[in-house]
Design an enzyme around this catalytic site. Structure first.
Site, PDB file in Angstrom:
ATOM      1  N   THR A  69      -8.858  -8.325  -7.104  1.00  0.00           N
ATOM      2  CA  THR A  69      -7.545  -8.776  -7.541  1.00  0.00           C
ATOM      3  C   THR A  69      -6.950  -9.775  -6.555  1.00  0.00           C
ATOM      4  O   THR A  69      -6.445 -10.831  -6.929  1.00  0.00           O
ATOM      5  CB  THR A  69      -6.606  -7.570  -7.725  1.00  0.00           C
ATOM      6  N   THR A 236      -5.433  -8.049  10.148  1.00  0.00           N
ATOM      7  CA  THR A 236      -6.635  -7.626  10.867  1.00  0.00           C
ATOM      8  C   THR A 236      -7.750  -7.334   9.874  1.00  0.00           C
ATOM      9  O   THR A 236      -7.532  -6.655   8.866  1.00  0.00           O
ATOM     10  CB  THR A 236      -6.326  -6.368  11.693  1.00  0.00           C
ATOM     11  N   CYS A 320      -8.325  -0.217 -15.734  1.00  0.00           N
ATOM     12  CA  CYS A 320      -7.087  -0.866 -15.310  1.00  0.00           C
ATOM     13  C   CYS A 320      -6.071  -0.912 -16.442  1.00  0.00           C
ATOM     14  O   CYS A 320      -4.883  -1.020 -16.216  1.00  0.00           O
ATOM     15  CB  CYS A 320      -7.362  -2.282 -14.839  1.00  0.00           C
TER      16      CYS A 320
END
Lengths: 378, 383
Positions: A69, A236, A320
């Protein structure tokens, strides 16, 4: 338990679990840190980047993201931001995943033009209509590699070649979340500029994916911060997830003919289901894919739970979309009626499934359909 | 000044006569149960309940105000019975208050030198000296500054309303038909509020309803148990009965026939669990099976009284109530649509008992009921 919902997610390879455990235990350092142990973490990223680029025939860059996504969002919104305020034209299909369709809806809200191309009865995009829609303003064409609900393979190579013939400056994005390592792809040969992939659909971990960028793709970032990933995706790096993704790619590519295997399993399941339930109707291509979408003469959700009771796990449409009440946009675009959509189930296969599982699943399907057939709303 | 004492007022219990103690004991027991896991001590003196040594006042208030039988609570300052100390604490307590106030003294300890009126005058005077912006209004004050003289002095201004009602367990036991919709949790709440301990029965039609639908009912029972205390949930397998009805009986009667079987089974389960009544979330005319004729037909299979506390409520009123008690969000989760298979498109609105009895002769009801009873899954739900 027979797991036939591999398009929703897959069980991680044991090599993936091992690689992640090792990284979480020993190589937990921040790759941006300056001491020597941190370089080991950095080396994992480099190795994974190379493996991804090599697997997709790309000589450009790989940007790690939190999954498919985010990669789709970066491809579309990053390209839009690179227009620097100019109005652009975007083209996509009516059967994309919500990660693309909802992003395109935002592109429209921001005042740009988006063209949605239809599909045929098997879910394959109308290439002629797509090329017809390309203009000199077209900034990006986004087409999925394999449709997540019905398994239709889109003619990526043909679209790439003919798109560049008509408008060489238009970028070509391919959402490869369902197609990666399952359908052939060579970004340079196929003129693909941006390619989305996700870890957990290839027996890797959730929460990691990538956007591969060819030489012409210069999107601007949509996440701001510390400037990681060449300033395209700050934050990170998810080193354990990336180590898991690397392991998944290596293990998947080492399988013997994984795509052909999954396709053969699908063929076996389809044939067996047709024998047990002659009036089951196929949604999607007859062969050549790992996803099997069928309309049964019963309510899909009820059949799904009945199969769950028999130890067979599958889906209605895509995971989904299943929390939404609306009907499948893919089957609607393919011209299916609401009743046909109501009875649709999706079985998505992995090369790790077995022939015995197909036979058992098919007989469970036949049993459950026979038991439920009598119960339809009168 | 630290408010670590909470005064708990019981409402209606005070209207009780000789058996008041029975109610108070039940309330204390329920309070103790609801306070498990959050440190404090409970003290019962002269018909008042004090919670002391409270570590987390907000949490204690949140829990106590949900216990049926509690009318309101006040966080209290406890201090020495010395007018200087009391005055100082009173001024501190009035910080943040504006407008008008009055002092409401109660001298339970008659050895205290000043009587109630004198305490009111003195403390009122001292508060006004420190806070010239405040005014006294003895008729309609914005704040009541209460001062109670007992073994020590207790001061409070804030009065937090609680749920009211009667302590659960003082009103017997009843069986709630819990569907997963909006109405039945509200109906259960209303009856539990009158001191009735709840059992719940739920009908599960796998695979026509999913595991998620069952989990939703468990979640609703858990939300209810935050008020009603521990709840025993009986989950009855109902698929076979629905299928039999569907195959053998006229379409237009399906819903009301299904309701009759639900009531029959609920009554059997209720009697086994020693419940004295059934509770449903029905309201006149809400759906086809809840017309007066429909209700008459479902009622006809029961001998236990059936409580329908929502009978005169509009849907919107029930929804507001559900939001207030916190069950609405869970109730509207969309997991039930599969049951629509068994919902006739044109249900009878004026069924007659004799017709339904004719239809029921088409199936072996007793065997079906026995099989359903044997398959019951029992869950004990706690908040």
């Amino acid at each position: 338990m027979i797991y036939l919902d591999n398009s929703a997610t897959t069980r991680p390879f044991s090599s993936v679990v091992a690689a992640m455990t090792e990284t979480l235990t020993d190589d937990f350092y921040n790759p941006s840190a300056l001491y020597a142990p941190a370089m080991r973490a950095g080396a994992i990223l480099t190795k994974a980047r190379r493996a991804l680029l090599d697997s997709a025939g790309c000589s450009g860059r790989a940007v790690f993201t939190s999954g498919g996504t985010e990669a789709d969002n970066l491809a579309i919104l990053g390209t839009l931001r690179a227009l620097r305020g100019r109005k652009g034209h975007f083209i996509t299909t009516q059967v994309e995943h919500p990660a693309v369709l909802e992003t395109m809806a935002e592109v429209e809200r921001l005042g740009h033009r988006v063209t949605y191309i239809g599909v045929d009865g098997e879910g394959v995009v109308d290439v002629e209509a797509l090329l017809e829609a390309v203009t000199s303003d077209t900034a990006l064409v986004s087409v999925m590699q394999v449709n997540n609900e019905v398994g239709a393979h889109m003619p990526i190579g043909e679209i790439g070649r003919r798109l560049k013939e008509k408008n060489p400056r238009a970028l070509f994005h391919v959402d490869g979340v369902q197609g990666y390592l399952r359908a052939p792809l060579h970004m340079e040969r196929d003129h693909v500029d941006l390619y989305t992939l996700s870890g957990h659909k290839i027996h890797g971990p959730k929460g990691v994916g990538a956007l591969l960028l060819g030489k012409n793709a210069r999107p601007l970032c949509t996440v701001f911060g510390g400037g990681q990933e060449e300033n395209l995706r700050s934050g990170t790096e998810n080193v354990p997830g990336i180590a898991g993704l690397l392991a998944a790619v290596e293990t998947f590519r080492a399988l013997e003919n994984p795509a052909a295997r999954a396709e053969a399993l699908r063929g076996r399941l389809l044939a067996a289901v047709r024998q047990g339930v002659p009036d089951a109707a196929l949604n999607g291509p007859e062969t050549g894919t790992h996803i099997l979408n069928l309309t049964f003469p019963v309510k899909g959700e009820v059949l799904l739970h009945a199969l769950e009771g028999e130890g067979v796990l599958c889906a209605t449409g895509s995971a989904c979309a299943s929390h939404k009440k609306s009907k499948s946009h893919v089957l609607t675009a393919m011209g299916r009626t609401p009743q046909q959509i109501d009875g649709a189930l999706r079985f998505s296969l992995s090369p790790l499934n077995t022939e015995e599982e197909m036979d058992e699943a098919a007989s469970a399907i036949a049993r459950c359909v026979a038991a439920l057939r009598a119960f339809r709303r009168r | 000044m630290k408010k670590n004492v909470l005064l708990v007022r019981m409402g209606e219990i005070f209207l009780k006569g000789d058996n008041r103690n029975f109610f108070i004991k039940a309330l204390v027991r329920n309070l103790r149960k609801s306070l498990e896991g959050t440190p404090c001590t409970l003290e019962l003196t002269q018909g008042r309940i004090f919670l002391r040594d409270i570590e987390d006042m907000d949490e204690v208030v949140r829990r106590v105000t949900r216990v049926f039988g509690v009318h309101s609570v006040s966080p209290v300052v406890e201090c020495d019975k010395d007018m200087d100390v009391i005055a100082r604490e009173a001024v501190a307590l009035m910080q943040g208050c504006t407008g008008t106030f009055k002092c409401v003294a109660r001298r339970a300890d008659k050895r205290f030198p000043l009587d109630s009126m004198q305490i009111n005058e003195e403390i009122g005077y001292r508060v006004l000296c420190a806070r010239p912006d405040l005014k006294v209004d003895v008729h309609k004050p914005r704040h009541d500054l209460s001062i109670e003289i007992r073994e020590r002095a207790y001061l409070y201004v804030e009065k937090i309303p609680a749920v009211g009602g009667m302590p659960v367990g003082t009103g017997g036991k009843a069986m709630l038909l819990l569907s997963g919709g909006i109405d039945s949790p509200v109906a259960g709440y209303m009856i539990a509020k009158r001191g009735v301990q709840l059992h719940c029965v739920h009908y599960h039609s796998f695979p026509f309803t999913s595991e998620q639908a069952k989990q939703k009912v468990i979640d609703l029972a858990r939300l209810l148990s935050a008020y009603a205390g521990p709840i025993r949930l009986h989950i009855v397998p109902f698929t076979e009965i629905q299928q039999e009805l569907y195959q053998k009986c006229p379409d237009s009667q399906l819903t009301v026939l299904m309701r009759r079987y639900m009531m029959r089974i609920a009554e059997r389960v209720a009697r086994r669990a020693r419940c004295q009544a059934l509770i449903t979330g029905e309201s006149i005319g809400q759906v086809a099976s809840q017309t007066m004729d429909g209700l008459t037909c479902t009622n006809a299979v029961c001998t236990l009284p059936v409580f329908r506390p929502l009978i005169g409520f509009d849907k919107t009123e029930i929804m507001d109530y559900a939001e207030r008690i916190g069950t609405y969000e869970t109730s509207i989760l969309p997991y039930e649509d599969c049951c629509t298979i068994f919902t006739p498109r044109h249900p009878q609105t004026k069924p007659r008992v004799e017709q339904l009895e004719e239809s029921e002769k088409l199936l072996d009801g007793e065997t079906l009921i026995q099989r359903a009873l044997q398959g019951i899954e029992v869950l004990d739900i706690r908040p």
